[in-house]
Write an enzyme that holds these catalytic residues in place. Structure first.
Site, PDB file in Angstrom:
ATOM      1  N   LYS A 250       0.877  -1.176   0.000  1.00 22.52           N
ATOM      2  CA  LYS A 250       0.000   0.000   0.000  1.00 22.52           C
ATOM      3  C   LYS A 250       0.912   1.223   0.000  1.00 22.52           C
ATOM      4  O   LYS A 250       1.484   1.590   1.014  1.00 22.52           O
ATOM      5  CB  LYS A 250      -0.921   0.036   1.222  1.00 22.52           C
ATOM      6  CG  LYS A 250      -1.937   1.170   1.134  1.00 22.52           C
ATOM      7  CD  LYS A 250      -2.839   1.232   2.330  1.00 22.52           C
ATOM      8  CE  LYS A 250      -3.943   2.269   2.085  1.00 22.52           C
ATOM      9  NZ  LYS A 250      -3.430   3.577   1.657  1.00 22.52           N
ATOM     10  N   ASP A 678     -47.297  17.995   3.676  1.00 27.01           N
ATOM     11  CA  ASP A 678     -47.718  17.093   2.602  1.00 27.01           C
ATOM     12  C   ASP A 678     -48.925  17.713   1.905  1.00 27.01           C
ATOM     13  O   ASP A 678     -50.016  17.790   2.482  1.00 27.01           O
ATOM     14  CB  ASP A 678     -48.064  15.725   3.202  1.00 27.01           C
ATOM     15  CG  ASP A 678     -48.506  14.719   2.153  1.00 27.01           C
ATOM     16  OD1 ASP A 678     -48.530  15.073   0.959  1.00 27.01           O
ATOM     17  OD2 ASP A 678     -48.838  13.579   2.530  1.00 27.01           O
ATOM     18  N   GLY A 715     -47.343   9.958  -5.430  1.00 25.62           N
ATOM     19  CA  GLY A 715     -48.789   9.787  -5.544  1.00 25.62           C
ATOM     20  C   GLY A 715     -49.433  10.991  -6.203  1.00 25.62           C
ATOM     21  O   GLY A 715     -49.053  11.390  -7.297  1.00 25.62           O
ATOM     22  N   LYS A 716     -50.376  11.643  -5.499  1.00 23.27           N
ATOM     23  CA  LYS A 716     -51.105  12.762  -6.101  1.00 23.27           C
ATOM     24  C   LYS A 716     -50.469  14.113  -5.828  1.00 23.27           C
ATOM     25  O   LYS A 716     -50.710  15.072  -6.558  1.00 23.27           O
ATOM     26  CB  LYS A 716     -52.542  12.779  -5.572  1.00 23.27           C
ATOM     27  CG  LYS A 716     -53.376  11.579  -5.956  1.00 23.27           C
ATOM     28  CD  LYS A 716     -54.832  11.752  -5.526  1.00 23.27           C
ATOM     29  CE  LYS A 716     -54.955  11.898  -4.013  1.00 23.27           C
ATOM     30  NZ  LYS A 716     -56.357  12.059  -3.573  1.00 23.27           N
ATOM     31  N   ALA A 786     -47.116   2.061  -3.356  1.00 26.16           N
ATOM     32  CA  ALA A 786     -47.913   0.854  -3.583  1.00 26.16           C
ATOM     33  C   ALA A 786     -49.270   1.226  -4.157  1.00 26.16           C
ATOM     34  O   ALA A 786     -50.310   1.125  -3.491  1.00 26.16           O
ATOM     35  CB  ALA A 786     -48.067   0.078  -2.276  1.00 26.16           C
TER      36      ALA A 786
END
Length: 851
Positions: A250, A678, A715-716, A786
């Site tokens: 090394k 959210d 998602g939305k 999901a």
């Protein structure tokens, strides 16, 4: 003839506005060239171009090529392009045809199978590719149509050793970057890389390979302009199968990658910095060695009078701009003589390299010899000689441009780099400084104090260090938490990196018995973290063809049960495809998962079946997932944490689709370290209203003095995230977030509502502040959702908000369009963490008061 073929190409473009070439480019004298350009136009696609009859015949391939013979990719034929277009990388301006960024995703030569012109006219063009990413046999088949202006074709991989099932390997996802520029960061270059012509016939190719002495697994390829090195992983013990490994010194020096292309010799650091001008004597020594064109991997050192590498002397040589004594030890050969050797086993690459260097007989350019002894004996001998340690490498390993457990570091003592954050005053007769104050970055990118080093300096070094530190003087500590340090420390901006050896780490994360070895200028301070040893992993010996295109997304030890099971009936996405997706995004996702308790949503029967929300589980059979200390949450069973990428894959094999995280770290659950808003649109809310709502939330948070980061929900809606310092309890953070939402609902009632429930938010947006309660969770960055379509939650920049088309803008199947950006939009997240004190005063909110 050529000008006629380019008439349509020229008619579509204003060459006074775009940097695309109007014409030009020399036709190949030998093998024909091909290029695939990744093009972010209105939609991401791949432009596939084959040189034929003086132009580049071109097809737009929306999803890019696949190495699976069962996958037929749509390829829409577009206008011919000039040969000069093969070298184009850049951005086509807005308002111009095809506006957007273009990179060279792959390039090389192609060999027709049969008569190319006849095959093209007949609508069945068979050929072989010799690229940097694509190899082997392919076919383009024109579909029967009704005289479309842009005829549709199919691009199909033919059977050969380079075939890979789509469920296991996606070449566009695994290898997303430009072959011309490092990590797709477009840089102007004075000379374009020349594509070396390959022999046109298979027999001639084999003859050339035999004449060059290269093994059959070497693949013809042009010499790339850049190369990222393979990096070793720190290990606390030698490998359990020592006969499968080789052992080298090394070296105590700087990693150096050498690109030789005839008389053009360039020297690069491990981070891609061009140091050729700093190393002119070494460049001349390499030229005298008369090495063939290729990439040579090694380490540069200065040897002391005992022949041992001396890092301090090397660092001083750069300080004094006197590098004539530098010696380069070469240990690997990724490319040589027009061939890509990365898929060859290490033993074959090193044998080739050793043969080349034996012919050169240069004292300045040497071969890194291997030890022929048991590993324990090798390490003991290296330590006795005063060396830093040993590098062990698997003899059958391929060359990969990342950190790998097929190369491991066995150190004599603990040694690594640290960021210098300050220094103490000298005492007694010493001048300059007393001790350097050191730090390392934690998993959140925060600089933590790690101790000090006050030995290993001479007078010259002390004076040089003091001069550099004086230019970086700072008024306050750069470390995250105040640390008791004797005297009056002088703080500095954390920009310098020190190489330090030490005896051990204390439980408090402080080093003991430290010795300074020098400054490192080849590594940025932002990349310095605490090195942690890992166990060596047995690696299955790959077949030659498999090694050439090995996937690094999936751990080879992961056994996926029922891979064919359909997870999402709406898209037909299978379990193995979802596991592969998590393999691709695992490292990006760990930046959002690590250090947080998680909840997992399992879908054993697919997203249309029953879902199971799992906060607690037995983890013995789930590598990479651990249970947290039950004392953190006494009233509940132990919570879970994903500790590494393997944990994500283990969960996906366990039918987990969604990963949710809590708003707190795993060390203490008493105080949240983020606040989430959210945005959940009700029935009848158009998407542009959701985007406007996010902007309004951000503007109000800015008025309160709070930073705000954006991500899609998958998602939305959208998530607006505020990083917090752990200074307030859960009730205060939740109450304050509710006060923010109530204020917005009162101020803009036509847009927002502060009460949940479908009836309350018809035509309006509910800003869900309930995500900030104890035990509440939010979908993690890069988690799939999901629900039909398998949208994913992706970090985005505020400047991108206007271009988003929904909370599920990206899905599991379209993630390749986002991988290049990664987490860049959230680069400042950790350092932006703040307290709520000022914001609470501005909003006139008192802790404990009802919202």
């Amino acid at each position: 003839m050529v000008s006629d073929a380019l008439r349509q190409y020229k008619a579509k473009r204003n060459f006074a506005a775009t940097s695309e070439p109007a014409e030009g480019g020399r036709a190949s004298a030998g093998a024909l060239s091909f290029v695939i350009q990744k093009h972010w136009a209105s939609h991401l696609h791949y432009d596939f171009r084959l040189e034929l009859d003086g132009t580049m015949k071109s097809w737009a391939v929306p999803k890019g090529p696949s190495l699976d013979t069962k996958v037929k990719r749509m390829a829409v034929q577009v206008e011919d392009h000039p040969i000069a277009y093969s070298s184009f990388e850049g951005t086509i301006p807005a308002g111009q045809y095809g506006a957007g960024k273009v990179i060279i995703w792959d390039r090389g030569t192609w060999q027709p199978i049969g008569d190319a012109a006849r095959g093209f006219l007949a609508g069945q063009l068979k050929f072989e590719l010799h690229g940097q990413k694509l190899h082997g046999k392919w076919v383009l088949v024109r579909m029967k149509g009704k005289g479309e202006k842009q005829p549709p074709w199919l691009l199909i991989k033919e059977k050969d050793p380079f075939v890979r099932p789509a469920a296991q390997f996606s070449v566009v996802d695994e290898l997303p970057d430009s072959v011309e520029t490092s990590q797709s960061r477009l840089k102007k270059r004075s000379k374009p890389t020349t594509v070396r012509a390959a022999k046109t016939a298979t027999k001639a190719t084999a003859t050339r390979r035999r004449q060059s002495g290269l093994p059959a697994g070497a693949t013809m390829a042009p010499l790339p302009a850049t190369l990222a090195p393979q990096l070793a992983t720190l290990s606390d013990s030698p490998p359990s199968d020592p006969q499968a490994w080789t052992y080298e010194i090394k070296f105590d020096g700087y990693r150096l990658l050498t690109r030789v292309d005839g008389a053009d010799i360039k020297l690069f650091t491990r981070n891609g910095n061009d140091w050729t001008s700093k190393l002119v004597p070494l460049q001349k020594a390499i030229a005298k060695a008369k090495l063939p064109a290729g990439w040579y991997d090694g380490e540069m050192v200065i040897l002391n009078d005992k022949g041992v590498p001396d890092f301090g002397a090397l660092q001083q040589s750069f300080d004094a701009a006197k590098t004539k004594d530098i010696v380069l030890f070469l240990f690997d050969l990724p490319y040589v003589a027009g061939h890509d050797l990365r898929a060859l086993p290490l033993r074959e690459r090193r044998a080739l390299l050793q043969g080349l260097l034996e012919k050169s007989s240069s004292e300045r350019v040497r071969f890194s010899e291997a030890f022929d002894a048991p590993p324990d004996s090798v390490v003991a001998s290296a330590c006795k000689l005063g060396l830093e340690g040993v590098i062990a490498k698997r003899l059958d390993s391929t060359y990969v441009s990342r950190r790998s457990t097929t190369w491991i570091k066995l150190k004599c003592s603990q040694r690594q780099e640290f960021v210098i954050g300050g220094y103490t005053a000298p005492q007694g007769s010493r001048v300059g400084i007393g001790a350097l104050l050191l730090g390392v970055h934690d998993d959140d990118g925060v600089l933590r104090y790690a101790g000090k080093v006050g030995t290993g300096f001479d007078d010259r070094t002390l004076g040089s260090l003091k001069a550099r530190l004086d230019r970086l003087t700072g008024a306050k500590t750069p470390f995250a938490k105040a640390t008791a340090i004797e005297g009056k420390p002088q703080w500095v901006k954390p920009q310098l990196v020190a190489e330090v050896s030490f005896g051990e780490w204390t439980r408090a994360g402080i080093i003991r018995h430290a010795v300074f070895h020098g400054l490192r200028t080849d590594k940025p301070a932002s990349a310095i973290v605490r090195e942690k040893p890992t166990d060596t992993e047995p690696v299955a010996k790959p077949g030659r063809a498999a090694a050439a295109n090995r996937s690094h997304a999936l751990n080879s030890s992961l056994r996926v049960t029922h891979p064919e099971r359909v997870i999402d009936p709406s898209t037909g996405t299978t379990k193995i495809e979802l596991v592969h997706y998590y393999g691709l995004v695992g490292e990006l996702m760990m930046e959002h998962l690590k250090g947080r308790p998680v909840s997992l949503v399992r879908a054993p029967s697919g997203v249309d079946g029953q879902l199971f929300f799992q906060k607690h589980a037995e983890t013995e059979k789930l590598p990479g997932i651990r249970q947290l200390d039950p004392a953190l949450f006494p009233s509940h069973p132990p919570l879970l944490e994903i500790t590494d990428k393997q944990g994500i894959l283990s969960a996906a094999q366990w039918n987990v689709v969604e990963f949710h995280t809590l708003n707190t770290g795993t060390k203490s659950l008493e105080q949240p370290n983020r606040m989430i808003f959210d945005l959940d649109p009700g029935e009848g809310v158009a998407w542009d209203k959701v985007r406007d709502a996010a902007s309004l939330v951000r503007s109000f948070l800015q008025e309160l003095g709070l930073p705000a980061f954006l991500k899609t929900s998958g998602g939305k809606g959208l998530h607006v995230v505020v990083p917090l310092r752990e200074s307030r309890d859960w009730d205060t953070v939740k109450g304050f977030s509710q006060a923010v939402v109530i204020h917005l609902a009162k101020t803009i009632p036509q847009r927002f509502v502060a009460k949940s429930g479908p009836k309350n938010r018809v035509g309006k947006i509910f800003i869900d502040y309930l995500r900030n309660g104890v035990g509440a969770t939010t979908a993690c960055g890069w988690s799939a959702r999901a629900r039909p379509g398998l949208g994913i939650s992706v970090p985005v920049a505020w400047e991108e908000l206007a271009s988003l088309k929904g909370g599920d803008h990206w899905t599991v199947r379209t993630v390749h369009a986002r991988l290049d950006e990664g987490n860049r939009a959230w680069a400042d997240y950790a350092r932006s963490a703040c307290r709520l004190t000022v914001a609470m005063k501005v909003l006139n909110y008192r802790a404990g008061a009802p919202a």
